[in-house]
Design a protein around this motif. Sequence first.
Motif, PDB file in Angstrom:
ATOM      1  N   THR A  81     -42.155 -68.963  68.993  1.00  0.00           N
ATOM      2  CA  THR A  81     -42.690 -69.650  70.178  1.00  0.00           C
ATOM      3  C   THR A  81     -44.196 -69.809  70.044  1.00  0.00           C
ATOM      4  N   TRP A  82     -44.626 -71.038  69.945  1.00  0.00           N
ATOM      5  CA  TRP A  82     -46.052 -71.365  69.897  1.00  0.00           C
ATOM      6  C   TRP A  82     -46.489 -71.805  71.290  1.00  0.00           C
ATOM      7  N   ILE A  83     -47.764 -71.570  71.609  1.00  0.00           N
ATOM      8  CA  ILE A  83     -48.322 -72.042  72.882  1.00  0.00           C
ATOM      9  C   ILE A  83     -49.147 -73.290  72.584  1.00  0.00           C
ATOM     10  N   VAL A  84     -48.784 -74.406  73.239  1.00  0.00           N
ATOM     11  CA  VAL A  84     -49.397 -75.687  72.872  1.00  0.00           C
ATOM     12  C   VAL A  84     -49.944 -76.422  74.093  1.00  0.00           C
ATOM     13  N   THR A  85     -50.940 -77.262  73.823  1.00  0.00           N
ATOM     14  CA  THR A  85     -51.473 -78.207  74.806  1.00  0.00           C
ATOM     15  C   THR A  85     -51.422 -79.591  74.168  1.00  0.00           C
ATOM     16  N   CYS A  86     -50.903 -80.577  74.891  1.00  0.00           N
ATOM     17  CA  CYS A  86     -50.695 -81.906  74.306  1.00  0.00           C
ATOM     18  C   CYS A  86     -51.672 -82.920  74.900  1.00  0.00           C
ATOM     19  N   VAL A  87     -52.285 -83.709  74.016  1.00  0.00           N
ATOM     20  CA  VAL A  87     -53.318 -84.676  74.390  1.00  0.00           C
ATOM     21  C   VAL A  87     -53.115 -85.941  73.560  1.00  0.00           C
ATOM     22  N   SER A  88     -53.300 -87.107  74.205  1.00  0.00           N
ATOM     23  CA  SER A  88     -53.342 -88.348  73.423  1.00  0.00           C
ATOM     24  C   SER A  88     -54.775 -88.859  73.386  1.00  0.00           C
ATOM     25  N   MET A  89     -55.213 -89.239  72.180  1.00  0.00           N
ATOM     26  CA  MET A  89     -56.477 -89.973  72.027  1.00  0.00           C
ATOM     27  C   MET A  89     -56.125 -91.393  71.584  1.00  0.00           C
ATOM     28  N   GLY A  90     -55.008 -91.855  72.146  1.00  0.00           N
ATOM     29  CA  GLY A  90     -54.435 -93.127  71.718  1.00  0.00           C
ATOM     30  C   GLY A  90     -53.311 -92.850  70.746  1.00  0.00           C
ATOM     31  N   ASN A  91     -53.428 -91.714  70.037  1.00  0.00           N
ATOM     32  CA  ASN A  91     -52.348 -91.223  69.180  1.00  0.00           C
ATOM     33  C   ASN A  91     -51.999 -89.802  69.631  1.00  0.00           C
ATOM     34  N   PRO A  92     -50.793 -89.357  69.362  1.00  0.00           N
ATOM     35  CA  PRO A  92     -50.341 -88.075  69.927  1.00  0.00           C
ATOM     36  C   PRO A  92     -50.880 -86.856  69.179  1.00  0.00           C
ATOM     37  N   HIS A  93     -51.244 -85.823  69.943  1.00  0.00           N
ATOM     38  CA  HIS A  93     -51.747 -84.574  69.348  1.00  0.00           C
ATOM     39  C   HIS A  93     -51.143 -83.369  70.075  1.00  0.00           C
ATOM     40  N   CYS A  94     -50.697 -82.420  69.263  1.00  0.00           N
ATOM     41  CA  CYS A  94     -50.207 -81.135  69.750  1.00  0.00           C
ATOM     42  C   CYS A  94     -51.201 -80.092  69.243  1.00  0.00           C
ATOM     43  N   VAL A  95     -51.893 -79.417  70.164  1.00  0.00           N
ATOM     44  CA  VAL A  95     -52.947 -78.464  69.802  1.00  0.00           C
ATOM     45  C   VAL A  95     -52.442 -77.055  70.088  1.00  0.00           C
ATOM     46  N   THR A  96     -52.588 -76.166  69.122  1.00  0.00           N
ATOM     47  CA  THR A  96     -52.183 -74.777  69.351  1.00  0.00           C
ATOM     48  C   THR A  96     -53.255 -73.811  68.884  1.00  0.00           C
ATOM     49  N   PHE A  97     -53.428 -72.740  69.672  1.00  0.00           N
ATOM     50  CA  PHE A  97     -54.357 -71.653  69.331  1.00  0.00           C
ATOM     51  C   PHE A  97     -53.569 -70.440  68.840  1.00  0.00           C
ATOM     52  N   GLY A  98     -52.210 -70.618  68.672  1.00  0.00           N
ATOM     53  CA  GLY A  98     -51.420 -69.521  68.096  1.00  0.00           C
ATOM     54  C   GLY A  98     -50.070 -69.350  68.757  1.00  0.00           C
ATOM     55  N   GLU A  99     -49.342 -68.363  68.245  1.00  0.00           N
ATOM     56  CA  GLU A  99     -48.019 -68.075  68.792  1.00  0.00           C
ATOM     57  C   GLU A  99     -48.149 -67.267  70.083  1.00  0.00           C
ATOM     58  N   GLN A 100     -47.090 -67.315  70.868  1.00  0.00           N
ATOM     59  CA  GLN A 100     -47.041 -66.534  72.113  1.00  0.00           C
ATOM     60  C   GLN A 100     -47.274 -65.052  71.798  1.00  0.00           C
ATOM     61  N   GLY A 101     -48.147 -64.428  72.600  1.00  0.00           N
ATOM     62  CA  GLY A 101     -48.364 -62.983  72.450  1.00  0.00           C
ATOM     63  C   GLY A 101     -49.372 -62.616  71.380  1.00  0.00           C
ATOM     64  N   THR A 102     -49.924 -63.633  70.687  1.00  0.00           N
ATOM     65  CA  THR A 102     -50.944 -63.285  69.660  1.00  0.00           C
ATOM     66  C   THR A 102     -52.320 -63.627  70.211  1.00  0.00           C
ATOM     67  N   GLN A 103     -53.342 -62.945  69.694  1.00  0.00           N
ATOM     68  CA  GLN A 103     -54.703 -63.168  70.201  1.00  0.00           C
ATOM     69  C   GLN A 103     -55.421 -64.279  69.442  1.00  0.00           C
ATOM     70  N   ASP A 104     -55.332 -64.231  68.099  1.00  0.00           N
ATOM     71  CA  ASP A 104     -56.146 -65.169  67.325  1.00  0.00           C
ATOM     72  C   ASP A 104     -55.311 -65.725  66.184  1.00  0.00           C
ATOM     73  N   LEU A 105     -55.544 -66.937  65.811  1.00  0.00           N
ATOM     74  CA  LEU A 105     -54.779 -67.583  64.742  1.00  0.00           C
ATOM     75  C   LEU A 105     -55.538 -67.422  63.427  1.00  0.00           C
ATOM     76  N   ASP A 106     -54.882 -66.817  62.439  1.00  0.00           N
ATOM     77  CA  ASP A 106     -55.515 -66.688  61.116  1.00  0.00           C
ATOM     78  C   ASP A 106     -55.261 -67.978  60.345  1.00  0.00           C
ATOM     79  N   LEU A 107     -56.222 -68.898  60.423  1.00  0.00           N
ATOM     80  CA  LEU A 107     -56.018 -70.225  59.819  1.00  0.00           C
ATOM     81  C   LEU A 107     -55.808 -70.136  58.313  1.00  0.00           C
ATOM     82  N   ASP A 108     -56.479 -69.180  57.678  1.00  0.00           N
ATOM     83  CA  ASP A 108     -56.364 -69.100  56.211  1.00  0.00           C
ATOM     84  C   ASP A 108     -54.975 -68.648  55.781  1.00  0.00           C
ATOM     85  N   ALA A 109     -54.291 -67.902  56.650  1.00  0.00           N
ATOM     86  CA  ALA A 109     -52.943 -67.403  56.295  1.00  0.00           C
ATOM     87  C   ALA A 109     -51.854 -68.369  56.746  1.00  0.00           C
TER      88      ALA A 109
END
Length: 303
Positions: free
Chosen positions: A170-198
């Motif tokens: 389960t990921w936590i997401v916010t959805c925004v269109s800038m004319g094209n669709p975007h799904c933005v996530t800062f990580g999975e449910q229950g996690t504090q920070d997303l390790d982008l490198d991993a």
Amino acid sequence: MSMIEAGSERPLRLCWRSLHFVKYHGLGNDFILVDNRDSKVPKISPEEAVELCNRNFGVGGDGVIFVLPGVDGTDYSMRIFNSDGSEPEMCGNGIRCMARYIAKLENAIESRSYKIHTLAGLIVPCVREDGQVVVDMGPPNLNPAQIPTKLPGNEKGFVVRAPLNVSGKTWIVTCVSMGNPHCVTFGEQGTQDLDLDALPLEQVGPLFEHHQMFPARTNTEFVQVLSPSHLRMRVWERGAGATLACGTGACALLVAAVLEQRAGRKCRVDLPGGPLEIEWREDDNHVYMTGPAEAVFSGTAFL
Ligand SMILES: N[C@@H](CCC[C@H](N)C(=O)O)C(=O)O
């Protein structure tokens, strides 16, 4: 009669037509630009764009961008084919590249703004004398049906911090269109920070792109908050895969970060290819993006 070139499934063409192009990139998000001012119809097909974008058998690029005549009082129109041949509504890094290309075509010697018609509406880039391009990207669209997403809106009707099941996680997401669709996530449910490198982007990116909650597919931004004015992202793009930068994505993630109260309205966004300055202004509700665009080479492609 056609022959098969050694090592490829492509028939060897016995005759071809040529296409002049200029290769640009915005923070490594690279595009083949075509001067299409003499016709309202793109000079090549989506299928030919796929061939051109191939990094072994073609020029190589994340997309092909056409500089078309303006409509309804605009200076020019932009259309873009992704490297998979699909046609997105808008392209942030691409429109910075297009603005620099137009300035070159017009032999502009000073800062100049251009009104550009796109499938996402009117976009206004301004080429500054230092070569940086400031783009008025217009307002974000938070209406789920217009993003589009099937995820339900909250009490305000927006998809903010919504749960999205992706292959059992389960990921936590916010959805925004800038004319094209975007799904933005800062990580999975229950996690504090997303390790982008991993992050296994090549595995998880396509699962978001083709998720049933996104009827037009989606671009997905995975974000780490470094401070309330400094964000870091990796992106899996609809129709292009993992790219080094995504301008519309950087705008979408800034909007999502503000809606989730993780950042202020003006941030530096670090992408793998370099930084962009993004601002979501309260006075006009428009998002502004500032960043570079560089010409790399020009050439003639055979189709
Ligand atoms: N890299 C571009 C986005 C290009 C379009 C995207 N792949 C889509 O299909 O929406 C950008 O800088 O915005």
